[in-house]
Enzyme design. Sequence first.
Site, PDB file in Angstrom:
ATOM      1  N   GLY A 275       0.817  -1.199   0.000  1.00  0.00           N
ATOM      2  CA  GLY A 275       0.000   0.000   0.000  1.00  0.00           C
ATOM      3  C   GLY A 275       0.853   1.253   0.000  1.00  0.00           C
ATOM      4  O   GLY A 275       1.992   1.262  -0.470  1.00  0.00           O
ATOM      5  N   ILE A 276       0.293   2.341   0.538  1.00  0.00           N
ATOM      6  CA  ILE A 276       1.035   3.584   0.648  1.00  0.00           C
ATOM      7  C   ILE A 276       1.130   3.972   2.117  1.00  0.00           C
ATOM      8  O   ILE A 276       0.392   3.472   2.955  1.00  0.00           O
ATOM      9  CB  ILE A 276       0.381   4.718  -0.175  1.00  0.00           C
ATOM     10  CG1 ILE A 276      -1.067   4.960   0.262  1.00  0.00           C
ATOM     11  CG2 ILE A 276       0.445   4.411  -1.649  1.00  0.00           C
ATOM     12  CD1 ILE A 276      -1.725   6.108  -0.463  1.00  0.00           C
ATOM     13  N   GLY A 277       2.060   4.860   2.427  1.00  0.00           N
ATOM     14  CA  GLY A 277       2.278   5.259   3.812  1.00  0.00           C
ATOM     15  C   GLY A 277       3.682   4.918   4.265  1.00  0.00           C
ATOM     16  O   GLY A 277       4.473   4.312   3.533  1.00  0.00           O
ATOM     17  N   ASN A 278       3.997   5.293   5.501  1.00  0.00           N
ATOM     18  CA  ASN A 278       5.383   5.152   5.948  1.00  0.00           C
ATOM     19  C   ASN A 278       5.788   3.699   6.158  1.00  0.00           C
ATOM     20  O   ASN A 278       6.949   3.342   5.961  1.00  0.00           O
ATOM     21  CB  ASN A 278       5.635   5.987   7.207  1.00  0.00           C
ATOM     22  CG  ASN A 278       4.917   5.466   8.428  1.00  0.00           C
ATOM     23  OD1 ASN A 278       3.851   4.857   8.320  1.00  0.00           O
ATOM     24  ND2 ASN A 278       5.476   5.711   9.594  1.00  0.00           N
ATOM     25  N   ILE A 279       4.850   2.824   6.542  1.00  0.00           N
ATOM     26  CA  ILE A 279       5.214   1.415   6.691  1.00  0.00           C
ATOM     27  C   ILE A 279       5.522   0.809   5.324  1.00  0.00           C
ATOM     28  O   ILE A 279       6.519   0.101   5.145  1.00  0.00           O
ATOM     29  CB  ILE A 279       4.103   0.624   7.403  1.00  0.00           C
ATOM     30  CG1 ILE A 279       3.875   1.175   8.820  1.00  0.00           C
ATOM     31  CG2 ILE A 279       4.462  -0.857   7.470  1.00  0.00           C
ATOM     32  CD1 ILE A 279       2.744   0.504   9.570  1.00  0.00           C
ATOM     33  N   GLU A 300      -1.593  -1.939  -6.586  1.00  0.00           N
ATOM     34  CA  GLU A 300      -2.530  -0.891  -7.004  1.00  0.00           C
ATOM     35  C   GLU A 300      -1.810   0.401  -7.353  1.00  0.00           C
ATOM     36  O   GLU A 300      -2.113   1.046  -8.343  1.00  0.00           O
ATOM     37  CB  GLU A 300      -3.496  -0.549  -5.855  1.00  0.00           C
ATOM     38  CG  GLU A 300      -4.493  -1.591  -5.507  1.00  0.00           C
ATOM     39  CD  GLU A 300      -5.322  -1.138  -4.322  1.00  0.00           C
ATOM     40  OE1 GLU A 300      -6.520  -1.428  -4.342  1.00  0.00           O
ATOM     41  OE2 GLU A 300      -4.789  -0.495  -3.396  1.00  0.00           O
ATOM     42  N   ASN A 390     -11.208   6.187   4.986  1.00  0.00           N
ATOM     43  CA  ASN A 390     -11.082   6.328   3.536  1.00  0.00           C
ATOM     44  C   ASN A 390     -11.938   5.342   2.756  1.00  0.00           C
ATOM     45  O   ASN A 390     -12.357   5.623   1.649  1.00  0.00           O
ATOM     46  CB  ASN A 390      -9.620   6.155   3.113  1.00  0.00           C
ATOM     47  CG  ASN A 390      -8.668   7.026   3.907  1.00  0.00           C
ATOM     48  OD1 ASN A 390      -7.728   6.532   4.517  1.00  0.00           O
ATOM     49  ND2 ASN A 390      -8.914   8.319   3.929  1.00  0.00           N
ATOM     50  N   GLY A 394      -8.565  -1.583  -1.966  1.00  0.00           N
ATOM     51  CA  GLY A 394      -8.286  -2.895  -2.547  1.00  0.00           C
ATOM     52  C   GLY A 394      -7.689  -3.881  -1.577  1.00  0.00           C
ATOM     53  O   GLY A 394      -7.256  -4.970  -1.978  1.00  0.00           O
TER      54      GLY A 394
END
Length: 524
Positions: A275-279, A300, A390, A394
């Site tokens: 996914g997106i984000g710092n992790i 995605e 949000n 997916g």
Amino acid sequence: MSAILKQRVRYAPYLKKLRTGEQCIDLFKHGQYLGWSGFTGVGAPKVIPTTLVDHVEKNNLQGKLGFHLFVGASAGPEESRWAENNMILTRAPHQVGKPIAAAINDGRTQFFDKHLSMFPQDLTYGFYTKDKPNGSNLDYTIIEATAITEDGSIVPGPAVGASPEMISVSDKIIIEVNTKTPSFEGIHDIDMPVNPPFRQPYPHTSADFKIGKTAIPVDPEKVVAIVESTSGDKVPPNTPSDEQSRGIANHLIEFLEHEVKQGRLPANLHPLQSGIGNIANAVVEGLASSNFKNLTVWTEVLQDSFLDFFESGSLDYATATSIRLTNDGFKKFYDNWDTYSKKLCLRSQVVSNSPEIIRRLGVIAMNTPVEVDIYGHANSTNVMGSRMLNGLGGSADFLRNAKLSIMHTPSARPSKVDPTGLSCIVPMASHVDQTEHDLDVVVTEQGLADLRGLAPKARAKVIIDKCSHPDYKPQLQEYYDRSVFYATKKKTLHEPHILRDVFKMHLNFQENGTMKLDSWDQKF
């Protein structure tokens, strides 16, 4: 007409339909059903949405000019202005931004989230327009293009999303040709929708497989306006990795190395989804500096960290439905177009998120939840069971169908009064998006819990032991022990719970700003 617009629009009849945003205002009426291109804040239309919201603000039409809005996932900042001006009556299937989230949670916008692989096909089935009074098609689809081919087909920009499906079920189409953004021609692979019983299996057997169609076909008669757009995408800076997220990434990479040694994964793993984000950034950084080579990605969204991943030499190929880059990232991407364009492909979201393909390729899926409970259920959407963030996105497309389904999260998050006031490991998830049947691994900065093949009580023990924050481990262990004692008497030992206690951590947070209880006997 600018020279670059004339160069980009290679189908001459469209140039006779050139309009400004202001010349399109009269096309739009309250209550219409609209589709927008875009996915994760890039590739969305800009001129028409901005012109319409300017018109609403100038004429005090808040609440009087509103629409049923469908976007592949989240749009850009234009959507936030629409939300602030009460222009979104209903919205699906995923959104990002404080104004739209506020409109949803205030009840001004009716929102329904849906698996991103299913949303476009359900749109073509007429599920979302079944109550529309004048036909089952969208009234307009507004789509951003970076070029138009000789037959009128649309070359998207940095996102494909649900555009092919929206175009196929739209009465009229407005094309915004973005001349600020370089042409993305050649980087897409477009599958057009085919509904049952005529749908065929997807032939994809590797991340780099392509059908070969690089533009979205469209009926030129449906195109009512061509509008030149000169604004680029505005993506905020990515959240950098930190010590906590790097700790999570280290546990994950160690686990993947172990799986290779045990023969359960090949040396170059399977295609990765992140996914997106710092992790997610930390995981990508960790993989780029690891010993893994010849990796592929089936996901995605690609973000800036994937460019560094390519440069590390560890990543061979990546495919997604969106490439969400910052200004610096897009500049780097465009400056090295010949290199990157050979190594990545943008597809429609029904393909990037296809359960069939995800399962066939054996994807390794990694996503971040709101919370995970001790038995392995995950909440990805609703804080405290009620407040929408949000949307599902997916995550379930991948987690239900991946070979390895991994949830990564901090063990605890700060609240206003307590630096570890929110435990991300809870007795029972306050909302369930991914069930205990979907997850293989839960990982926090504290450790990694391998849940494969474990019965519920064994899952609870390993999640509490490996993943919970030290501030909460004794409290969670006590809840589990009390539940086992209670369930032993009731002969309900499969998945022990005490319903009167199970949400006390959430209730205490709502009342006191922390999930730390004085006692499990505390009354609320």
